[in-house]
Design a protein around this motif. Structure first.
Motif, PDB file in Angstrom:
ATOM      1  N   LEU A 109      24.167 101.949  70.498  1.00  0.00           N
ATOM      2  CA  LEU A 109      24.563 103.013  69.574  1.00  0.00           C
ATOM      3  C   LEU A 109      23.419 104.008  69.424  1.00  0.00           C
ATOM      4  O   LEU A 109      22.275 103.724  69.786  1.00  0.00           O
ATOM      5  CB  LEU A 109      24.911 102.436  68.199  1.00  0.00           C
ATOM      6  N   GLN A 117      22.878 106.208  64.025  1.00  0.00           N
ATOM      7  CA  GLN A 117      24.066 105.571  63.437  1.00  0.00           C
ATOM      8  C   GLN A 117      23.583 104.481  62.500  1.00  0.00           C
ATOM      9  O   GLN A 117      22.432 104.042  62.549  1.00  0.00           O
ATOM     10  CB  GLN A 117      24.974 105.041  64.537  1.00  0.00           C
ATOM     11  N   SER A 118      24.498 104.059  61.623  1.00  0.00           N
ATOM     12  CA  SER A 118      24.050 103.154  60.566  1.00  0.00           C
ATOM     13  C   SER A 118      24.174 101.689  60.979  1.00  0.00           C
ATOM     14  O   SER A 118      24.876 101.356  61.945  1.00  0.00           O
ATOM     15  CB  SER A 118      24.875 103.395  59.309  1.00  0.00           C
ATOM     16  N   ASP A 151      27.706 100.820  60.867  1.00  0.00           N
ATOM     17  CA  ASP A 151      28.421 101.180  62.104  1.00  0.00           C
ATOM     18  C   ASP A 151      28.289 100.051  63.127  1.00  0.00           C
ATOM     19  O   ASP A 151      29.265  99.692  63.794  1.00  0.00           O
ATOM     20  CB  ASP A 151      27.829 102.465  62.720  1.00  0.00           C
ATOM     21  N   ALA A 152      27.087  99.528  63.238  1.00  0.00           N
ATOM     22  CA  ALA A 152      26.851  98.471  64.228  1.00  0.00           C
ATOM     23  C   ALA A 152      27.637  97.213  63.874  1.00  0.00           C
ATOM     24  O   ALA A 152      28.252  96.587  64.744  1.00  0.00           O
ATOM     25  CB  ALA A 152      25.361  98.167  64.316  1.00  0.00           C
ATOM     26  N   LEU A 188      30.353  96.985  62.067  1.00  0.00           N
ATOM     27  CA  LEU A 188      31.801  97.213  62.243  1.00  0.00           C
ATOM     28  C   LEU A 188      32.161  97.221  63.732  1.00  0.00           C
ATOM     29  O   LEU A 188      33.239  96.750  64.119  1.00  0.00           O
ATOM     30  CB  LEU A 188      32.225  98.524  61.567  1.00  0.00           C
ATOM     31  N   LYS A 189      31.274  97.721  64.552  1.00  0.00           N
ATOM     32  CA  LYS A 189      31.525  97.720  65.997  1.00  0.00           C
ATOM     33  C   LYS A 189      31.552  96.286  66.527  1.00  0.00           C
ATOM     34  O   LYS A 189      32.415  95.935  67.340  1.00  0.00           O
ATOM     35  CB  LYS A 189      30.440  98.536  66.721  1.00  0.00           C
ATOM     36  N   ASP A 226      34.768  94.800  65.592  1.00  0.00           N
ATOM     37  CA  ASP A 226      35.864  95.293  66.444  1.00  0.00           C
ATOM     38  C   ASP A 226      35.827  94.674  67.837  1.00  0.00           C
ATOM     39  O   ASP A 226      36.842  94.264  68.369  1.00  0.00           O
ATOM     40  CB  ASP A 226      35.762  96.823  66.601  1.00  0.00           C
ATOM     41  N   CYS A 250      32.722  96.554  52.424  1.00  0.00           N
ATOM     42  CA  CYS A 250      32.362  97.964  52.561  1.00  0.00           C
ATOM     43  C   CYS A 250      33.579  98.811  52.251  1.00  0.00           C
ATOM     44  O   CYS A 250      34.706  98.344  52.314  1.00  0.00           O
ATOM     45  CB  CYS A 250      31.836  98.285  53.961  1.00  0.00           C
ATOM     46  N   GLN A 253      31.521 104.203  53.021  1.00  0.00           N
ATOM     47  CA  GLN A 253      30.615 104.524  54.125  1.00  0.00           C
ATOM     48  C   GLN A 253      29.848 105.829  53.894  1.00  0.00           C
ATOM     49  O   GLN A 253      29.429 106.496  54.832  1.00  0.00           O
ATOM     50  CB  GLN A 253      31.384 104.564  55.454  1.00  0.00           C
ATOM     51  N   CYS A 309      25.366 101.236  55.063  1.00  0.00           N
ATOM     52  CA  CYS A 309      25.976 102.486  55.530  1.00  0.00           C
ATOM     53  C   CYS A 309      25.010 103.663  55.535  1.00  0.00           C
ATOM     54  O   CYS A 309      25.280 104.655  56.197  1.00  0.00           O
ATOM     55  CB  CYS A 309      27.211 102.827  54.701  1.00  0.00           C
ATOM     56  N   HIS A 342      19.757 104.019  58.819  1.00  0.00           N
ATOM     57  CA  HIS A 342      19.829 104.242  60.267  1.00  0.00           C
ATOM     58  C   HIS A 342      19.332 103.016  61.015  1.00  0.00           C
ATOM     59  O   HIS A 342      18.419 102.324  60.544  1.00  0.00           O
ATOM     60  CB  HIS A 342      18.955 105.438  60.672  1.00  0.00           C
TER      61      HIS A 342
END
Lengths: 300, 375
Positions: free
Chosen positions: B28, B32-33, B36-37, B39-40, B43, B53, B56, B75, B78
């Protein structure tokens, strides 16, 4: 280098060995100390809690006395002084009207604080002004195999922004770096950045001693030989109160706690006695297995 | 884009199993936060990771976690910032031989874990907030039109009002670690939000209530952890100091922890001696040498005192005498400032900084700017 030297209160009270060891170590590091013997207590956060203007005036007075000397900067040997003074200085430097008001309190004495004094704990001065390489070059007796746990104390690392802790100046790693530079082994344990508990010793003794006892126990579990502190108030809770902390923690402790100038002094060739280690409640010379260390060569 | 390794603490107390660490690698952008990592990873690799959360955008306060030892909102942290942090408080270079920077993500401290990165905020944080009567008690009679509040007062209380109830300060409170009953930084900041509000009718009652609680106003050690932990600049410890100042100096409120006595003993001690005379402070903090409470404490502290004497930390002369005397100028300052009818204070949150302080606490820190390229 010449510095305006603020020893604080506790180094002239219950931890006289700190004041004494700094006096012995300074010439070996080519530091000339101009002691600010007419300055008053920094307030340790308590006077500010009572009356902010009073705390800021007392410290502005100390800064003004320091600026009257020909020292390059002001040096302290107490994290609590560093933290309390940095907080006052932040206000004084941030607002000229406030600074003028506080300076107004000092006019009778003919003193005046001019914005922009540099005030550093011995630890910061050691790393930033003397330098680790220069320190290394002066080592006469590397602390080989001595396992040292750093204990920073709160006032010298938090809040990080006010105290200038950042990537360029990782002041929260300086104890680690100094231990390493003088040949010791750094022991990381859970208490490195925690609070010794001293400020609440008269208000909630159990909680205070629980903090000290826990960090000492963690250091023992991590197999440290000793701790090193840049703050005499931490020393009070970790050494003077250690027997009481052991009772609260419910375990045997017996962890020697060295003041920073003592640890540096050992490496520079001074003896434990010259450094006042016989004044500790937990005598380092009795507890540390010096035989595994080059320090063994030192007379007890 | 850059590669980051996330070590995530997994724990399900209901399973009966021990906590474990799961490791995932993400590719990433450094800005990015951490959320983000996470949640990725949820997924792409493992949807069972528990994290709370919502917005965001650093306003709902849901995603408080510890990243490399430091609490914050996942969130608005970084990846490069989290990766640069060492365990503890500050900055740490990546270790040699590391393929990609490692970010250890743990649930917040001082609160029980419900699952993985989700802690029980109700059991600790919200309970303590409720403890301090977290609403305005109007002065009577209520004016027909709006209350007029001085601008400075309002700006002052916007600092604690900025709290988004994320619990980061509770997570890092070092007093709460040993005394879970401590009212704690978030709730005390909330208390100041009303004590500092001129519209509130019960300043004294609120302070009396906190002073009567053994785990209230005077359990804070000044460790500054909450100030560094807060993602919103609330500076809870500064609010606690304000509460103490108002309780001790404006209302003369005596508390159950000797906080009032200690503060006044300290001030008296420095006025007299210039620098601290510890033996007097100890006795005076308990109400004076002849106070029965002091007697008890002094007796219990006797073994410590005797050891100190035996080791030469103090001598009978230094313990009983007063080797230092405050210069007359210092005494004068105490008398002049302490006797002013109104305390004079500077609140940097209200006044702001005139310009960047040069060479203040750190000449060096101020003279260099942080590198922008540190990913």
């Amino acid at each position: 280098m010449k510095v305006a030297y603020w020893p604080g209160c506790v180094s002239r009270g219950f931890t006289p060995e700190l004041h004494g060891s700094m006096a012995k170590v300074a010439p070996l590091l080519d530091i000339e100390l101009i002691e600010l013997d007419r300055a008053a207590c920094c307030g340790a956060g308590v006077i500010a809690e009572h009356n902010q203007e009073l705390a800021d005036t007392l410290n502005a007075r100390t800064f003004a006395l320091a600026q009257r000397t020909d020292g390059e900067l002001m040096m302290n040997i107490c994290s609590t002084c560093q933290g309390a003074q940095s907080e006052c200085q932040e206000r004084l430097d941030a607002n000229s009207e406030y600074r003028e008001h506080v300076n107004g309190n000092l006019t009778d004495e003919g003193l005046r604080y001019e914005r922009g004094l540099t005030n550093k704990n011995f630890l910061w001065l050691l790393v930033e002004n003397i330098g680790l390489d220069a320190l290394k070059a002066k080592v006469k007796r590397p602390l080989t195999d001595l396992r040292v746990g750093p204990f920073y104390g709160c006032y010298i690392i938090r809040p990080a922004e006010r105290l200038g802790v950042d990537e360029e100046h990782p002041r929260d790693r300086y104890l680690h770096q100094v231990i390493d530079a003088i040949g010791g082994t750094v022991i990381d344990y859970a208490g490195v950045y925690k609070c010794c508990g001293f400020p609440i010793i008269t208000m909630n003794k159990e909680a205070s001693l629980k903090q000290a006892g826990r960090h000492l126990g963690d250091a023992i579990d991590a197999e440290a030989d000793c701790l090193v502190v840049p703050c005499p108030l931490c020393h009070l809770n970790l050494d003077l109160q250690q027997p009481a902390a052991a009772k609260v923690a419910g375990r045997e402790l017996g962890m020697p706690v060295l003041h920073l100038p003592q640890l540096v002094g050992l490496a520079l060739g001074l003896s434990p006695k010259e450094l006042g280690m016989n004044k500790h409640i937990i005598k380092p010379t009795k507890v540390i297995d010096w035989s595994a260390s080059v320090v063994a060569a030192a007379p007890a | 884009m850059a590669e980051y390794t996330l070590r995530i603490r997994r724990y399900d107390p209901q399973s009966g199993g021990a906590p474990r660490w799961d490791t995932h690698t993400v590719d990433l952008s450094p800005v990015q936060s951490v959320l983000d990592a996470i949640l990725k990873i949820k997924d792409d690799a493992d949807g069972s990771i528990g994290i709370r959360c919502s917005c965001q955008q650093a306003i709902c306060g849901s995603c408080g976690v510890r990243m490399n030892g430091k609490p914050g909102l996942a969130c608005n942290t970084h990846l490069r910032e989290a990766a640069a942090r060492g365990h503890g408080t500050g900055w740490n270079p990546p270790e040699e031989g590391q393929d990609s920077p490692v970010i250890t993500v743990e649930p917040m401290g001082n609160m029980p874990v419900i699952r993985d990165l989700i802690v029980d905020m109700d059991a600790v944080h919200w309970k303590k907030i409720q403890r301090v009567t977290p609403w305005l008690i109007n002065k009577q009679p209520v004016p027909e039109r709006e209350y007029i509040v001085p601008h400075e007062n309002m700006v002052d209380v916007t600092q604690p009002m900025a709290c988004i109830q994320c619990g980061a300060c509770v997570s890092d409170c070092l007093s709460m670690e040993v005394d879970p009953e401590f009212v704690g930084p978030a709730a005390l900041a909330k208390a100041y939000r009303f004590v500092g509000d001129p519209r509130d009718a019960q300043h004294r009652e609120r302070l009396n209530d906190l002073a009567a609680d053994r785990h209230g106003l005077y359990d804070c050690t000044h460790c500054f952890s909450c100030i560094d932990a807060c993602p919103k600049g609330v500076a809870p410890m500064s609010q606690i100091m304000r509460l103490r100042r108002i309780a001790g100096s404006d209302f003369d409120i005596k508390d159950r922890n000797n906080g009032y006595n200690h503060e006044h003993a300290f001030v008296k001690n420095i006025r007299k001696n210039g620098i601290l005379h510890e033996p007097d402070l100890l006795a005076d903090s308990y109400g004076g040498k002849f106070n029965p409470a002091a007697g008890k404490e002094l007796v219990s502290g006797l073994p410590t005192a005797l050891k100190g004497l035996a080791r030469g930390k103090m001598t009978p002369r230094t313990a009983l005498g007063h080797p230092h005397k405050a210069p007359a100028e210092v005494k004068k300052l105490f008398d002049a400032i302490d006797e002013k009818p109104k305390r004079y204070e500077l609140n940097l949150y209200v006044s702001g900084y005139e310009d960047e302080p040069e060479a203040s606490a750190s000449e060096a820190a101020a003279s260099t700017s942080k590198s922008e390229e540190q990913s």
